[in-house]
Design a protein around this motif. Sequence first.
Motif, PDB file in Angstrom:
ATOM      1  N   ALA A 175      -1.256  14.884 -25.877  1.00  0.00           N
ATOM      2  CA  ALA A 175      -0.212  16.177 -25.474  1.00  0.00           C
ATOM      3  C   ALA A 175      -0.061  15.899 -24.222  1.00  0.00           C
ATOM      4  O   ALA A 175      -0.763  15.242 -23.140  1.00  0.00           O
ATOM      5  N   VAL A 209       3.988  20.235 -25.382  1.00  0.00           N
ATOM      6  CA  VAL A 209       4.690  18.612 -25.979  1.00  0.00           C
ATOM      7  C   VAL A 209       3.415  17.830 -26.281  1.00  0.00           C
ATOM      8  O   VAL A 209       2.550  17.243 -25.731  1.00  0.00           O
ATOM      9  N   HIS A 210       3.520  17.191 -27.411  1.00  0.00           N
ATOM     10  CA  HIS A 210       2.533  16.163 -28.165  1.00  0.00           C
ATOM     11  C   HIS A 210       3.147  15.435 -28.934  1.00  0.00           C
ATOM     12  O   HIS A 210       4.536  15.314 -29.501  1.00  0.00           O
ATOM     13  N   ASP A 218       6.119  29.838 -25.426  1.00  0.00           N
ATOM     14  CA  ASP A 218       6.879  29.851 -24.344  1.00  0.00           C
ATOM     15  C   ASP A 218       7.833  31.154 -24.155  1.00  0.00           C
ATOM     16  O   ASP A 218       8.244  31.445 -22.983  1.00  0.00           O
ATOM     17  N   ASN A 250      -1.911  23.838 -31.195  1.00  0.00           N
ATOM     18  CA  ASN A 250      -0.797  23.272 -30.347  1.00  0.00           C
ATOM     19  C   ASN A 250      -0.177  24.491 -30.156  1.00  0.00           C
ATOM     20  O   ASN A 250       0.508  24.975 -31.169  1.00  0.00           O
ATOM     21  N   GLY A 300       3.144  26.367 -29.455  1.00  0.00           N
ATOM     22  CA  GLY A 300       4.573  26.112 -29.755  1.00  0.00           C
ATOM     23  C   GLY A 300       5.768  26.659 -28.946  1.00  0.00           C
ATOM     24  O   GLY A 300       5.246  27.282 -27.975  1.00  0.00           O
ATOM     25  N   SER A 301       6.988  26.343 -29.401  1.00  0.00           N
ATOM     26  CA  SER A 301       7.965  27.013 -28.366  1.00  0.00           C
ATOM     27  C   SER A 301       8.179  28.542 -28.449  1.00  0.00           C
ATOM     28  O   SER A 301       8.528  29.007 -27.172  1.00  0.00           O
ATOM     29  N   HIS A 317       7.344  15.763 -29.049  1.00  0.00           N
ATOM     30  CA  HIS A 317       8.100  17.156 -29.248  1.00  0.00           C
ATOM     31  C   HIS A 317       7.334  18.300 -29.182  1.00  0.00           C
ATOM     32  O   HIS A 317       6.113  18.065 -28.875  1.00  0.00           O
ATOM     33  N   MET A 318       7.988  19.342 -29.337  1.00  0.00           N
ATOM     34  CA  MET A 318       7.089  20.691 -29.003  1.00  0.00           C
ATOM     35  C   MET A 318       7.585  21.461 -30.566  1.00  0.00           C
ATOM     36  O   MET A 318       8.750  21.430 -30.841  1.00  0.00           O
ATOM     37  N   GLY A 331       3.747  25.856 -24.440  1.00  0.00           N
ATOM     38  CA  GLY A 331       3.842  25.267 -25.707  1.00  0.00           C
ATOM     39  C   GLY A 331       3.548  23.823 -25.211  1.00  0.00           C
ATOM     40  O   GLY A 331       3.892  23.224 -24.278  1.00  0.00           O
ATOM     41  N   GLY A 386      10.641  17.703 -27.275  1.00  0.00           N
ATOM     42  CA  GLY A 386      10.485  17.646 -25.675  1.00  0.00           C
ATOM     43  C   GLY A 386      10.489  16.158 -25.317  1.00  0.00           C
ATOM     44  O   GLY A 386       9.871  15.985 -24.220  1.00  0.00           O
TER      45      GLY A 386
END
Length: 464
Positions: A291, A337-338, A318, A312, A314-315, A272-273, A335, A100
């Motif tokens: 995040a 992004v962190h 989503d 966290n 995740g995708s 990133h995710m 999700g 991400g």
Amino acid sequence: MVRSPESSLRSVEQADLYATDLSLRESAFSQLSYGLDNPGFIAEEGSAPQTARIGTLRQTVLDEWKQLITRGWGTVQRYMNLGTYGQAEIVAFEDSIGSGGNISQQIKPFELKVLLHVRNRLPAGHPLNELQRYNFYVPNIDVKENGLEGFIPNTEEMVKQMEKHNIHVYQGLARHKGYPENLWAALLADGDSCIRLAHYFGIDGGELLATPDVDGMQCLTVRFEYKQLKDDVLKGVLEKLKERLQKNPDPTNFILEEDAITIKYLTRAWWHMDSDVDALLWGANVRGLKAKDRDGRIVEFEALPDNGVIRNGGSYLDHLSATIKDGKVWSEWKGAVHGVDFNPETPGDFESLIRKNRDTAIGFGHMAIGAPLFAYDRDPRVLAQFPDTVQCYELRETLCQTGLIAPEYGGAAMRQIVTMLHQHPFHEMAQRRLAFNKENNDFAPFAEWLESKECDFYRTILRR
């Protein structure tokens, strides 16, 4: 627990998740639901028998992991250059499905680390074993160093305990949301979860030149002179980086000299995710984890005690919860992004921070059916928003006919997934996994539920 631009999320007591008092459990799941809904992650705090076992295993595994690292580069390389599920990973910015990061194509922060991924060990005859010829599934390797024979078995047991915890949490969360109890639990029970062991190097022997900030992440510019390095594993990783840069120079992000290498934008984990349901991070007691919420604002995580767990999103969340809201594509469970940067306890004191190695164990909850099946039978507008995980057999025609994606773009977006589906028959393998699990493990009820008419989980979520 967690600092937010607007308000702090309420903590969730793990003891409440397992309480006999229904009202306590519903209250805990209500908080879980709130955390996942906005801004897309949750934090748990407390202890229960299930999670206490995870904590004990985690400490044992991390101690053994550190011992493996200290054996030297030759030992690490022997056990870790295995591809997908065991690797010495050297990463510049990865433009992957789960990524991400939103940066220019010129600046690529670099992650100096070594990773090891461990799954459940699959029994003989398990259908996923057939995917080894595609390098899609690499079996766990047994570490045979003296004193470390139990390292991988302990990690495998940690995966099992993590999955039990996740199954329980998602059963209760689905019930709280009014969905069938086994909606997500069945997918996790027949899942493909793993543990990621990460070793982030301290840069002892490196010269700190600058502290650039890139997209809200505190990066470092560090020059490493090879003869000054005391860490044999770090030296081995940098030698591999040197070989890569000799073949493909990258002067924007690195300066390569005969006896040294300078990394201009060094970080621990870039934005990133994760490509999973969620990721569990235990004992996040080191600063630097942050995040982004739905609006792109940065949320910094405060230090958590050893019995704390950060989830966290995740995708997969989503994709599973994406729908049309007010005429636009919207994911109920966004999700997160962190990333992880350099964030010293004393502002500006980078020298004390960067000399320290950092080791952690992260659990990833995966579903077995594979992301390419997640967007089946959806509104074309949702499919267009998620071109990386779709039912590709029908998607190309659907999107092009509706004009949502031009034919030339649709082909490019789908090519990688079509290739993946051709090599890895997710749907067929998922059915075979269910049949195998139904006869051989404790998850038979989940397998039966997945095959039932009630399990139309896409419509359950999207058309409630």
